[in-house]
Scaffold this active site. Structure first.
Site, PDB file in Angstrom:
ATOM      1  N   HIS A 136      -2.322  14.939  -6.012  1.00 50.26           N
ATOM      2  CA  HIS A 136      -2.311  13.773  -5.109  1.00 50.26           C
ATOM      3  C   HIS A 136      -0.926  13.665  -4.472  1.00 50.26           C
ATOM      4  CE1 HIS A 136      -2.934   9.093  -4.795  1.00 50.26           C
ATOM      5  NE2 HIS A 136      -2.920   9.688  -3.601  1.00 50.26           N
ATOM      6  N   GLU A 170       0.860  -1.192   0.000  1.00 56.81           N
ATOM      7  CA  GLU A 170       0.000   0.000   0.000  1.00 56.81           C
ATOM      8  C   GLU A 170       0.894   1.239   0.000  1.00 56.81           C
ATOM      9  OE1 GLU A 170      -2.181   2.900  -0.138  1.00 56.81           O
ATOM     10  OE2 GLU A 170      -3.381   1.071  -0.142  1.00 56.81           O
ATOM     11  N   LYS A 171       0.773   2.073  -1.026  1.00 56.33           N
ATOM     12  CA  LYS A 171       1.672   3.209  -1.218  1.00 56.33           C
ATOM     13  C   LYS A 171       1.512   4.344  -0.216  1.00 56.33           C
ATOM     14  CE  LYS A 171      -1.436   4.886  -4.747  1.00 56.33           C
ATOM     15  NZ  LYS A 171      -1.647   4.742  -6.169  1.00 56.33           N
ATOM     16  N   HIS A 172       0.467   4.344   0.595  1.00 55.11           N
ATOM     17  CA  HIS A 172       0.238   5.428   1.550  1.00 55.11           C
ATOM     18  C   HIS A 172       0.805   5.157   2.946  1.00 55.11           C
ATOM     19  CE1 HIS A 172      -2.879   6.185  -1.502  1.00 55.11           C
ATOM     20  NE2 HIS A 172      -2.596   7.443  -1.248  1.00 55.11           N
ATOM     21  N   HIS A 222      -6.434  10.671   0.298  1.00 54.03           N
ATOM     22  CA  HIS A 222      -6.800   9.443   1.009  1.00 54.03           C
ATOM     23  C   HIS A 222      -6.666   9.522   2.530  1.00 54.03           C
ATOM     24  CE1 HIS A 222      -5.853   8.132  -3.158  1.00 54.03           C
ATOM     25  NE2 HIS A 222      -7.061   7.604  -2.991  1.00 54.03           N
ATOM     26  N   CYS A 254      -2.288  12.040   3.385  1.00 52.62           N
ATOM     27  CA  CYS A 254      -2.433  12.178   1.938  1.00 52.62           C
ATOM     28  C   CYS A 254      -3.605  13.127   1.684  1.00 52.62           C
ATOM     29  CB  CYS A 254      -2.705  10.813   1.294  1.00 52.62           C
ATOM     30  SG  CYS A 254      -3.102  10.900  -0.468  1.00 52.62           S
ATOM     31  N   HIS A 307       4.415   6.558  -4.257  1.00 56.42           N
ATOM     32  CA  HIS A 307       3.230   7.413  -4.168  1.00 56.42           C
ATOM     33  C   HIS A 307       3.318   8.421  -5.315  1.00 56.42           C
ATOM     34  CE1 HIS A 307       0.416  10.418  -2.669  1.00 56.42           C
ATOM     35  NE2 HIS A 307      -0.117   9.425  -1.983  1.00 56.42           N
TER      36      HIS A 307
END
Length: 124
Positions: free
Chosen positions: A52, A16-18, A112, A109, A46
């Site tokens: 974003h 998961e990139k976050h 997100h 983020c 990310h």
């Protein structure tokens, strides 16, 4: 029930990139400086665009048996594509810990929301 607790997301930073990835020694000696790194997108990058991006990362420490976290470091990332300039979302903190506990990283983020990860650290 805590409203903030319901808003913080977690996951495995490898998929998961976050999720903040924390790199720290598992064991340190009391009174000695330990380097702790936190980055976003260690395995999956990310996007880091104007639309974003990661706005900030906080690094906290919760001592074993403690109730309150201590903020160790905070980094804000202001260049997110303006004039094609970018800031990579990462921080490095050199810390001295008096006792074992949990390192907690929280990132934000702009699309997100809040993301968290943690690792245990032992002080000998």
């Amino acid at each position: 029930m805590s409203v903030l607790g319901q808003l913080i997301q977690t996951g495995d930073w490898k998929g998961e990139k976050h999720v903040p990835a924390i790199t720290a020694p598992q064991t340190v000696k009391a009174g000695e400086v330990a380097e702790v790194k936190v980055c976003i997108g260690q395995e999956i990058a990310h996007p880091n665009t104007l639309e974003h991006h990661i706005s900030w990362i906080k690094l906290l420490f919760v001592p074993s048996g403690g109730k309150l976290p201590v903020e160790l470091a905070h980094s804000e990332f202001s260049a997110n594509g303006e004039s094609e300039i970018f800031t990579a979302p990462s921080l490095v903190a050199n810390v001295k810990l008096p006792k074992s506990g949990t390192l907690v990283a929280v990132s934000y983020c702009n699309i997100h929301g809040l993301w968290e990860s943690s690792v245990e650290i032992t002080v000998e």
